[in-house]
Design a protein around this motif. Structure first.
Motif, mmCIF file in Angstrom:
data_model
loop_
_atom_site.group_PDB
_atom_site.id
_atom_site.type_symbol
_atom_site.label_atom_id
_atom_site.label_comp_id
_atom_site.label_asym_id
_atom_site.label_seq_id
_atom_site.Cartn_x
_atom_site.Cartn_y
_atom_site.Cartn_z
ATOM 1 N N SER A 51 35.470 45.445 54.748
ATOM 2 C CA SER A 51 34.929 44.632 53.643
ATOM 3 C C SER A 51 34.743 45.472 52.385
ATOM 4 N N LEU A 52 34.266 46.707 52.606
ATOM 5 C CA LEU A 52 34.108 47.584 51.440
ATOM 6 C C LEU A 52 35.445 47.895 50.784
ATOM 7 N N MET A 53 36.412 48.132 51.664
ATOM 8 C CA MET A 53 37.741 48.407 51.095
ATOM 9 C C MET A 53 38.240 47.190 50.306
ATOM 10 N N GLU A 54 38.015 46.006 50.879
ATOM 11 C CA GLU A 54 38.442 44.799 50.154
ATOM 12 C C GLU A 54 37.669 44.645 48.848
ATOM 13 N N GLU A 55 36.310 44.886 48.996
ATOM 14 C CA GLU A 55 35.512 44.768 47.774
ATOM 15 C C GLU A 55 35.886 45.845 46.773
ATOM 16 N N HIS A 56 36.141 47.053 47.324
ATOM 17 C CA HIS A 56 36.560 48.123 46.424
ATOM 18 C C HIS A 56 37.877 47.769 45.730
ATOM 19 N N ASP A 57 38.772 47.245 46.536
ATOM 20 C CA ASP A 57 40.046 46.819 45.917
ATOM 21 C C ASP A 57 39.822 45.721 44.880
ATOM 22 N N ARG A 58 38.910 44.798 45.281
ATOM 23 C CA ARG A 58 38.629 43.704 44.340
ATOM 24 C C ARG A 58 37.993 44.241 43.075
ATOM 25 N N VAL A 59 37.011 45.170 43.261
ATOM 26 C CA VAL A 59 36.355 45.754 42.086
ATOM 27 C C VAL A 59 37.349 46.558 41.269
ATOM 28 N N LEU A 60 38.191 47.298 41.990
ATOM 29 C CA LEU A 60 39.206 48.062 41.258
ATOM 30 C C LEU A 60 40.159 47.124 40.496
ATOM 31 N N ARG A 61 40.509 46.055 41.200
ATOM 32 C CA ARG A 61 41.394 45.104 40.520
ATOM 33 C C ARG A 61 40.700 44.493 39.295
ATOM 34 N N LYS A 62 39.370 44.155 39.542
ATOM 35 C CA LYS A 62 38.631 43.620 38.405
ATOM 36 C C LYS A 62 38.535 44.638 37.284
ATOM 37 N N GLY A 63 38.266 45.908 37.667
ATOM 38 C CA GLY A 63 38.184 46.947 36.636
ATOM 39 C C GLY A 63 39.523 47.148 35.932
ATOM 40 N N GLU A 64 40.573 47.157 36.780
ATOM 41 C CA GLU A 64 41.900 47.299 36.160
ATOM 42 C C GLU A 64 42.218 46.105 35.256
ATOM 43 N N GLU A 65 41.869 44.890 35.798
ATOM 44 C CA GLU A 65 42.122 43.706 34.966
ATOM 45 C C GLU A 65 41.302 43.754 33.681
ATOM 46 N N TYR A 66 39.997 44.170 33.840
ATOM 47 C CA TYR A 66 39.151 44.258 32.658
ATOM 48 C C TYR A 66 39.672 45.307 31.688
ATOM 49 N N PHE A 67 40.080 46.439 32.225
ATOM 50 C CA PHE A 67 40.608 47.498 31.377
ATOM 51 C C PHE A 67 41.924 47.069 30.711
ATOM 52 N N SER A 68 42.783 46.414 31.535
ATOM 53 C CA SER A 68 44.051 45.928 30.947
ATOM 54 C C SER A 68 43.787 44.853 29.894
ATOM 55 N N ARG A 69 42.749 43.998 30.207
ATOM 56 C CA ARG A 69 42.413 42.969 29.217
ATOM 57 C C ARG A 69 41.877 43.610 27.952
ATOM 58 N N ILE A 70 41.030 44.655 28.143
ATOM 59 C CA ILE A 70 40.503 45.358 26.972
ATOM 60 C C ILE A 70 41.636 46.020 26.200
ATOM 61 N N GLN A 71 42.551 46.672 26.961
ATOM 62 C CA GLN A 71 43.689 47.298 26.279
ATOM 63 C C GLN A 71 44.551 46.252 25.563
ATOM 64 N N ARG A 72 44.741 45.101 26.261
ATOM 65 C CA ARG A 72 45.544 44.047 25.641
ATOM 66 C C ARG A 72 44.860 43.506 24.387
ATOM 67 N N ASN A 73 43.508 43.300 24.528
ATOM 68 C CA ASN A 73 42.776 42.841 23.342
ATOM 69 C C ASN A 73 42.846 43.864 22.213
ATOM 70 N N GLN A 74 42.701 45.143 22.642
ATOM 71 C CA GLN A 74 42.777 46.204 21.638
ATOM 72 C C GLN A 74 44.159 46.239 20.987
#
Length: 466
Positions: A222-245
């Motif tokens: 579950s942690l790995m899944e959550e970690h992956d999910r959080v990482l994906r969210k972080g990556e998505e957030y970072f990519s969204r921030i980069q895209r917005n930037q």
């Protein structure tokens, strides 16, 4: 009267022929008396013919006087026609002189009007030049204001572009720092949470290893899944921030490009305004250069139009007067032709009458000459016969001398009658000679009528003709 004489002569032709056939020696006293009576009858007949010729001469003189009076009347009428024509020509010359004076007055008035219009045009052109100079100065001031405003706007645009560029760089730096801080916070929170979880797991592992291992596996998954999910969210957030930037950067780049394009457009507008200003300057100079020529053309056009109207009015007056003069000329020509026809008719009649009189006079002259020749021959014969008869006659000397004297008187009267006839013939010839001269002078070719002048075609005169 002449036919009666011819009958008498024809009735007594045989006795005279019989007496003439006899010689002077064979004639008796009765025959001589008959011969003398016959000579007297011939003398009376010659006198009657002389009176007849005198009557004919009087008729010829009367006819000649009538013809001469008619000729004088025709010449007087012709002189009246010539005088009327000269008076009409004089009136025409006077009218032409009056028209020339009127034309001079009109030209002087026109010259004065042209001078006044020139002075008005010079004053108006000076006013217009001053007005154009003021408008040119206003345009130059407006152009300088536009240039100053354009330069100020360019400076403002450069300052605004620099400020926007600095703001954009500061915003980019702020966003980069913000994004790095958020990423660092996420990493710190992730590490803290992972550390807390690891500590909890260690504590739980110590409590129940088997359960923990089982749960660890599930929890790790579950942690790995959550970690992956959080990482994906972080990556998505970072990519969204980069895209917005990136979008913000692209937007700022687009705005910068728009500003640069707007700057280029303003520069183009300024250059176009400068070119338009230069073109307006050149156009203004050309207009100022063409303005005197246009004023001059306008004045010439107005003057030409005014002259054209005046000349048309004058042309109408001249045409009306020309028509009146043409009608008067036609009437004079008709009167002249009529007088000429009457003169030709009178000349023809006079010539015909003179030729008839001349022909009759010539015939009568020839007849008289022939009669005189016959009478002279007969008289010579009778004189010779009488002289022979008297020389051989056996009458008394006194009777013979009386008969000789009487015969001499008869012969003298006969010679006198013949001389009178000859004198009448000479006078008739002298009277006919001036008639012949008059006929030769009068028989001249008929007068030529004056040629009719050609009517002019009105053309509207142009300005260059005057």
């Amino acid at each position: 009267m002449p036919p009666k004489n011819r009958n008498k002569k024809s009735g007594k032709g045989k006795p005279s022929a019989v007496v003439d056939a006899l010689s002077t020696e064979e004639m008796s006293k009765d025959q001589l008396e008959e011969h003398v009576v016959r000579l007297r009858e011939e003398l009376d007949r010659e006198r009657e013919e002389r009176s007849y010729f005198q009557l004919e001469r009087d008729k010829i003189r009367g006819l000649w006087e009538i013809s001469r009076r008619r000729l004088e009347e025709a010449e007087a009428e012709l002189r009246d026609g010539v005088r009327q024509r000269d008076e009409a020509a004089q009136r025409h010359r006077v009218e032409i002189t009056v028209y020339k004076q009127k034309l001079k007055h009109v030209l002087s008035e026109q010259h004065n009007a042209v001078c006044e219009m020139k002075t008005d045009a010079i004053s108006s052109s000076s006013l217009l030049r001053d007005r154009n100079t003021g408008s040119e100065l206003d345009l130059q001031r407006q152009l300088q204001d536009l240039q100053a405003a354009g330069e100020q706007k360019m400076i403002q645009e450069h300052g605004a572009a620099k400020e926007l560029q600095l703001k954009h760089q500061a915003e980019l730096m702020r966003l980069g720092n913000e994004y790095e801080r958020q990423i660092h916070e996420l990493e710190m929170s992730f590490h803290q949470r992972a550390h807390s979880l690891m500590q909890a797991e260690v504590r739980k592992r110590r409590a129940a290893v088997s359960e923990v291992e089982q749960r660890m596996k599930s929890h790790m998954e579950s942690l790995m899944e959550e970690h992956d999910r959080v990482l994906r969210k972080g990556e998505e957030y970072f990519s969204r921030i980069q895209r917005n930037q990136q979008e913000e950067l692209d937007r700022w780049k687009g705005e910068l490009k728009k500003l640069q394009n707007q700057k280029l457009r303003w520069e183009k507008k300024i250059s176009a305004a400068q070119q338009e200003n230069q073109r307006l300057k050149t156009t203004l100079q050309e207009v100022q250069q063409k303005l005197p020529e246009l004023h001059r053309r306008l004045q010439e056009h107005q003057h030409s139009k005014q002259r054209m109207e005046e000349y048309r009015a004058q042309q109408k007056l001249v045409d009306q007067e020309l028509r009146d003069l043409t009608v008067e000329h036609e009437l004079l020509l008709q009167a002249f032709h009529k007088v000429q026809q009457e003169r030709d008719e009178l000349l023809r009649r006079q010539t015909q009458s003179i030729l008839d009189v001349q022909q009759r006079s010539g015939l009568k002259k020839i007849l008289l000459q022939r009669k005189m020749e016959a009478l002279s021959q007969t008289l010579e014969k009778k004189e010779a016969q009488l002289s022979a008869a008297l020389s051989v006659c056996s009458v008394e000397p006194t009777a013979r001398s009386n008969a000789a004297l009487k015969l001499q008187e008869i012969l003298e009267s006969k010679r006198t009658a013949m001389e009178a006839l000859q004198l009448d013939l000479d006078q008739g010839a002298q009277l006919l000679r001036p008639l012949q001269d008059d006929v030769e002078v009068a028989v001249v070719p008929p007068l030529r009528s004056p040629s009719r002048p050609a009517e002019p075609v009105p053309e509207e005169p142009g300005p260059d003709r005057w």
